[in-house]
Design a protein around this motif. Sequence first.
Motif, PDB file in Angstrom:
ATOM      1  N   UNK A 236      25.143  35.693  43.036  1.00  0.00           N
ATOM      2  CA  UNK A 236      25.171  36.835  42.128  1.00  0.00           C
ATOM      3  C   UNK A 236      26.181  37.879  42.599  1.00  0.00           C
ATOM      4  N   UNK A 237      26.191  38.115  43.895  1.00  0.00           N
ATOM      5  CA  UNK A 237      27.173  39.045  44.445  1.00  0.00           C
ATOM      6  C   UNK A 237      28.580  38.504  44.273  1.00  0.00           C
ATOM      7  N   UNK A 238      28.738  37.204  44.470  1.00  0.00           N
ATOM      8  CA  UNK A 238      30.058  36.594  44.307  1.00  0.00           C
ATOM      9  C   UNK A 238      30.539  36.727  42.858  1.00  0.00           C
ATOM     10  N   UNK A 239      29.602  36.573  41.906  1.00  0.00           N
ATOM     11  CA  UNK A 239      29.964  36.741  40.503  1.00  0.00           C
ATOM     12  C   UNK A 239      30.461  38.148  40.215  1.00  0.00           C
ATOM     13  N   UNK A 240      29.811  39.149  40.804  1.00  0.00           N
ATOM     14  CA  UNK A 240      30.266  40.527  40.635  1.00  0.00           C
ATOM     15  C   UNK A 240      31.656  40.718  41.227  1.00  0.00           C
ATOM     16  N   UNK A 241      31.872  40.195  42.424  1.00  0.00           N
ATOM     17  CA  UNK A 241      33.165  40.357  43.086  1.00  0.00           C
ATOM     18  C   UNK A 241      34.276  39.676  42.303  1.00  0.00           C
ATOM     19  N   UNK A 242      34.001  38.470  41.822  1.00  0.00           N
ATOM     20  CA  UNK A 242      35.012  37.748  41.046  1.00  0.00           C
ATOM     21  C   UNK A 242      35.334  38.481  39.751  1.00  0.00           C
ATOM     22  N   UNK A 243      34.281  38.958  39.087  1.00  0.00           N
ATOM     23  CA  UNK A 243      34.485  39.688  37.832  1.00  0.00           C
ATOM     24  C   UNK A 243      35.294  40.958  38.060  1.00  0.00           C
TER      25      UNK A 243
ATOM     26  N   UNK B  41      40.241  44.113  37.563  1.00  0.00           N
ATOM     27  CA  UNK B  41      41.256  44.952  38.188  1.00  0.00           C
ATOM     28  C   UNK B  41      42.630  44.305  38.114  1.00  0.00           C
ATOM     29  N   UNK B  42      42.652  42.988  38.214  1.00  0.00           N
ATOM     30  CA  UNK B  42      43.924  42.258  38.100  1.00  0.00           C
ATOM     31  C   UNK B  42      44.517  42.454  36.714  1.00  0.00           C
ATOM     32  N   UNK B  43      43.667  42.375  35.689  1.00  0.00           N
ATOM     33  CA  UNK B  43      44.115  42.562  34.307  1.00  0.00           C
ATOM     34  C   UNK B  43      44.675  43.960  34.107  1.00  0.00           C
ATOM     35  N   UNK B  44      44.100  44.948  34.777  1.00  0.00           N
ATOM     36  CA  UNK B  44      44.543  46.341  34.627  1.00  0.00           C
ATOM     37  C   UNK B  44      45.717  46.680  35.557  1.00  0.00           C
ATOM     38  N   UNK B  45      46.201  45.709  36.311  1.00  0.00           N
ATOM     39  CA  UNK B  45      47.344  45.957  37.178  1.00  0.00           C
ATOM     40  C   UNK B  45      47.022  46.786  38.402  1.00  0.00           C
TER      41      UNK B  45
ATOM     42  N   UNK C 128      52.094  41.778  47.050  1.00  0.00           N
ATOM     43  CA  UNK C 128      51.845  41.221  48.391  1.00  0.00           C
ATOM     44  C   UNK C 128      50.622  41.823  49.094  1.00  0.00           C
ATOM     45  N   UNK C 129      50.201  43.003  48.651  1.00  0.00           N
ATOM     46  CA  UNK C 129      49.051  43.651  49.290  1.00  0.00           C
ATOM     47  C   UNK C 129      47.710  43.246  48.674  1.00  0.00           C
ATOM     48  N   UNK C 130      47.774  42.423  47.625  1.00  0.00           N
ATOM     49  CA  UNK C 130      46.535  42.066  46.933  1.00  0.00           C
ATOM     50  C   UNK C 130      45.485  41.439  47.868  1.00  0.00           C
ATOM     51  N   UNK C 131      45.825  40.466  48.710  1.00  0.00           N
ATOM     52  CA  UNK C 131      44.786  39.861  49.566  1.00  0.00           C
ATOM     53  C   UNK C 131      44.047  40.891  50.425  1.00  0.00           C
ATOM     54  N   UNK C 132      44.804  41.840  50.987  1.00  0.00           N
ATOM     55  CA  UNK C 132      44.167  42.858  51.814  1.00  0.00           C
ATOM     56  C   UNK C 132      43.312  43.797  50.976  1.00  0.00           C
TER      57      UNK C 132
ATOM     58  N   UNK D 260      37.910  45.535  49.225  1.00  0.00           N
ATOM     59  CA  UNK D 260      36.954  45.698  48.142  1.00  0.00           C
ATOM     60  C   UNK D 260      35.671  44.925  48.419  1.00  0.00           C
ATOM     61  N   UNK D 261      35.804  43.702  48.886  1.00  0.00           N
ATOM     62  CA  UNK D 261      34.635  42.879  49.194  1.00  0.00           C
ATOM     63  C   UNK D 261      33.844  43.470  50.366  1.00  0.00           C
ATOM     64  N   UNK D 262      34.549  44.031  51.335  1.00  0.00           N
ATOM     65  CA  UNK D 262      33.854  44.642  52.471  1.00  0.00           C
ATOM     66  C   UNK D 262      32.993  45.816  52.019  1.00  0.00           C
ATOM     67  N   UNK D 263      33.518  46.619  51.079  1.00  0.00           N
ATOM     68  CA  UNK D 263      32.769  47.765  50.578  1.00  0.00           C
ATOM     69  C   UNK D 263      31.535  47.317  49.806  1.00  0.00           C
ATOM     70  N   UNK D 264      31.680  46.291  48.963  1.00  0.00           N
ATOM     71  CA  UNK D 264      30.596  45.893  48.074  1.00  0.00           C
ATOM     72  C   UNK D 264      29.567  44.977  48.725  1.00  0.00           C
TER      73      UNK D 264
END
Length: 279
Positions: A188-195, A200-204, A210-214, A219-223
């Motif tokens: 369930x948490x993974x579904x939230x993170x993926x969504x 956010x990707x769609x909104x740019x 290049x900084x996206x992975x970090x 973001x995942x660490x916070x949530x």
Amino acid sequence: MSEEKKTAGPVIVLVEPQLGENIGMVARAMANFGLDELRLVNPRDGWPNEKAVAAASRADHVIAATKVFPDLPSALADLTHVLATTARQRDNFKPVLAPVEAAGILRARERAGQRTGIMFGRERFGLYNEEVGLADAIVTFPVNPDYASLNIAQAVLLMAYEWMKSGLAKETDTAFSSPEMIPAEKHQLQGLLDHLESALDTRGYFRPAPKKPKMVDNLRAVLTRPSFTEAEIKVLRGIVASLDYFSPKEPRGQGYPERKAEADRAAGTGRGQESDENA
């Protein structure tokens, strides 16, 4: 609360109280914590007292049953164990108890069928030494020594609270409990993170690319830190869905955006079916 048989609890004895308002507030404090027998020794303004009734805030049963005595010995005559409250040290050989210990002693004696009482002194200067001498022990509160005087209703409230607490099965018992909170499963948490990442990707949001992975890692660490429950995950998914699929031109409830339909088809849910994103 414990399952033990309820008792009347200790009698509250006010020695020469002055203000009817204080007597009323004492009655209210007693009612808050299950005490109902109030005795007055020579109240200054007489009894009954309309100001006491007004200040009692519907503790009418305590006020109605209040008894008046001409002197302290007669007010204590039928009691087997009495405690005297005081804010100052006395020159006598009485045991000195903290409120918690005192309440435990009163509870044990009540369970043994004994009648107990707690006496409180005048608003201005408390109890005389000879009045304290009629008690079996002294109760004093751990207060600021530079300002040790308590309002009489406050003192009664503290002792009544300790009395009530001494009858609980556990000291941490409360009148009601928090709702059951079921921890969210990892999917369930993974579904939230993926969504959220997709929205956010769609909104740019992930710029520069290049900084996206970090950024995703942060973001995942916070949530993942709060250990969300199922209900909390559903709330967050609903928020992300509103921000992701709807807009001022296509608000929620005004149609079914194509991106939402695509997401439902990809997730294997139809429009009429409930999904995490619409929770």
